[in-house]
Design an enzyme around this catalytic site. Structure first.
Site, short mmCIF file in Angstrom:
data_model
loop_
_atom_site.label_atom_id
_atom_site.label_comp_id
_atom_site.label_asym_id
_atom_site.label_seq_id
_atom_site.Cartn_x
_atom_site.Cartn_y
_atom_site.Cartn_z
CD GLU A 6 -0.34 -5.16 -23.68
OE1 GLU A 6 -0.61 -4.53 -24.72
OE2 GLU A 6 -1.11 -6.00 -23.17
CG HIS A 61 -2.47 -7.92 -25.86
ND1 HIS A 61 -3.02 -7.38 -24.72
CD2 HIS A 61 -3.34 -8.85 -26.30
CE1 HIS A 61 -4.18 -7.98 -24.47
NE2 HIS A 61 -4.39 -8.87 -25.41
CB CYS A 71 -7.19 -6.82 -26.11
SG CYS A 71 -7.59 -8.46 -26.76
N1 GLN Z 1 -12.14 -11.12 -23.66
C1 GLN Z 1 -11.86 -10.59 -24.95
C2 GLN Z 1 -11.66 -11.65 -25.99
O1 GLN Z 1 -11.40 -12.77 -25.68
C3 GLN Z 1 -10.62 -9.69 -24.90
C4 GLN Z 1 -9.39 -10.44 -24.62
C5 GLN Z 1 -8.28 -9.54 -24.16
O2 GLN Z 1 -8.50 -8.39 -23.81
N2 GLN Z 1 -7.07 -10.05 -24.13
O3 GLN Z 1 -11.74 -11.35 -27.17
#
Ligand code: GLN
Length: 555
Positions: A516, A514, A389
């Site tokens: 994970e 994600h 992310c």
């Molecule tokens: N802050 C970034 C976004 O909103 C990444 C979000 C995250 O890593 N979950 O796109």
């Protein structure tokens, strides 16, 4: 609505006493695994007494990780334990908070559903809580629904929930409900003994509201003696065999076996009138056995912002462990504060000995340059890199800067940045409310054949969970390619990049989703398995604990 249900679902309610953080989520999840080992289908629900509608708007310091389900709910991190232990997906129905419950009741009141009546905690709030339990029961069709109540007995905001689960036994029949209470039995060195008084008080409080626990699970740092067990039993009106010990353990996945050895499953099944056949924990035991026979070790640097609070990275930690199980190596996590990588020589000092570097998700500008530096250090030194992310977004910023765009940045941190390599998704531009409005939940992703990601997954299309507002700006795809980074996974319409890689690198993969969240001990996530394997295989960078310099990698 109350009244007897026609179905035959059984319910296990798990409450906690004395203090928080005793591992109620893991205990509940372990119980879930035990029920599954008896061939029963299990669904799990977490009831959280806080007033936020969900934890999505909370700081990780307040709440730890936000766990996201396939259907896009932002939920309590205990749902991660549920999924990892039971191997069953959770959903929107698996978590309810005071905020949600009151929100629903107030909505009904405004609609006129209660015209003429006074809306009260009992019965309206308690009915709404019970209806959430029943909704999960009927939607899942599970044999056993395990309901964990957050917080500790005695908390003001927890009272409606306890009242609701008390009433529940009246609605469905006491013989279809089991009540488990988790407490602390502390050892007091001065007295040289385990103290039962906090447990006595906690159970007294529970009994005062009409809940007699069937089983007590006692967290302790040493074995419960028979006399302690009998004393607890006497004061709490629980039979001594149902006073179960939950001793501290290094490996949380051993807990179902600890419970099994004390016949926790037998006690519960008997209470619920279910046949207590043999438990089949074969696959689980094999997994534990693999964990005992790891042949190598690798150090993975996790570069984050909340590294002081491990709960913020719960699923990352677990997924790395699972990746190690898949590759037969023990993963040592070296926590690196991203701000430490912002000073001269920080990369060498904190990442120099890492076998692999992982940059997990995150929000906000603080520490961002340190994360960009982590991506650069990994790329330049051929250290396996796994970006998740925000970890993808910083890798893209880094690649664009490497290609000559010194001012490449994300509009999350500077709305007017000259080179917005990371931009706001179109669907996000009209969003004004912060709660529950990110791109959330499972989306499909098509992988480029032959890419590292495709090799790891072994399939061409995958589904992964998301929680972000910003995305890779495809206008910069060519610049990124000049910087060595190519897109190897995207939404089926090709519009949203989901995976990027550096082909000329031992293993440099970053994903917008994600992974994970979907890793389980019985099914390690392919990307975590591949990353750990790559980190181990780079050789020379895997250190045994004695070789590791404590000064270079903070623990
Ligand atoms: N802050 C970034 C976004 O909103 C990444 C979000 C995250 O890593 N979950 O796109």
């Amino acid at each position: 609505m109350t009244g007897h249900q026609k179905d035959n679902t059984r319910y296990i309610f798990v409450t906690g006493g004395v203090i928080s953080s005793l591992g109620k989520g893991i205990a509940s999840a372990s119980l879930g695994r035990l029920m599954i080992s008896h061939g029963l289908d299990v669904a799990m629900l977490k009831l959280d007494p806080y007033i936020n509608v969900d934890p999505g708007t909370m700081n990780p310091y307040q709440h730890g990780e936000v766990y996201v389900t396939d259907d896009g709910a932002e939920t309590d991190l205990d749902l991660g334990h549920y999924e990892r232990f039971t191997d069953r997906p959770t959903s929107k129905l698996s978590n309810a908070t005071t905020g949600m419950v009151y929100g629903a009741v107030i909505e009904k009141e405004r609609r006129g559903d209660y015209l003429g009546g006074t809306v009260q905690v009992i019965p309206h709030i308690t009915d709404e809580i019970k209806s959430r339990v029943r909704k999960l029961a009927s939607a899942s069709g599970a044999d056993v629904v395990i309901v964990e109540i957050g917080g500790t007995v005695g908390d003001i905001e927890g009272q409606p929930f306890l009242e609701a689960i008390r009433q529940f036994a009246l609605d469905v029949g006491r013989n279809r409900c089991a009540y488990l209470h988790l407490t602390l039995v502390p050892y007091i060195p001065g007295a040289g003994e385990l103290k039962t008084k906090p447990t006595q008080h906690s159970v007294r409080e529970l009994r005062a509201i009409g809940i007699q626990p069937d089983v007590l699970i006692c967290r302790t740092d040493r074995a419960l003696t028979d006399s302690t067990r009998h004393k607890i039993a006497l004061f709490t009106n629980v039979v001594p065999e149902a006073v179960v010990e939950a001793a501290d353990t290094d490996n949380i996945y051993e807990i179902p076996l600890h419970f099994r050895r004390q016949n926790l499953d037998g006690l519960i099944l008997e209470r619920l009138g279910l046949p207590a056949g043999e438990a089949d924990l074969g696959a689980w035991e094999e997994m534990l056995e693999r964990g005992r026979n790891l042949t190598g070790e690798v150090d993975i640097a996790v570069v984050g912002k909340y590294t002081g609070l491990r709960d913020s990275y719960k699923s990352i930690i677990e997924a790395l462990t699972h990746g190690g199980l898949a590759s037969g190596v023990k993963v040592n996590i070296a926590w690196v504060e991203s701000t430490d990588l912002e000073s001269e020589g920080g990369g060498e000092k904190y990442l120099g000995e890492a076998g692999g570097i992982l940059v997990p998700g995150g929000f906000g500008e603080r520490g961002i340059e340190g994360k960009v530096n982590a991506a650069r250090y990994a790329r330049e030194h051929n250290i396996p890199y796994f970006g998740i992310c925000l970890g993808l977004q910083v890798a893209a910023i880094e690649a664009a800067r490497a290609a000559g765009l010194a001012e490449a940045y994300s509009v999350e941190f500077d709305v007017d940045c000259p080179h917005p390599v990371i931009c706001l998704m179109d669907e996000q531009k009209k969003v004004t409310r912060m709660g529950g409005t990110m791109r959330l939940g499972a989306y499909p992703c098509v992988l480029t054949p032959g890419s590292r990601a495709a090799q790891a997954y072994g399939v061409g299309e995958v589904s992964e969970r998301h929680r972000h507002r910003y995305e890779l700006n495809t206008e910069y795809a060519e610049v990124l390619a000049e910087g060595g980074l190519v897109v190897t996974g995207a939404s089926p319409d090709g519009l949203l990049p989901e995976v990027v890689e550096v082909p000329e690198h031992p293993w440099f993969v970053a994903v917008q989703f994600h992974p994970e969240l979907k890793s389980r001990p019985l099914a390690p996530h392919p990307l975590f398995a591949a990353f750990v394997a790559a980190a181990y295989a780079t050789g020379g960078r895997a250190f045994s604990p004695s070789e590791r310099s404590a000064s270079k990698i903070p623990s």
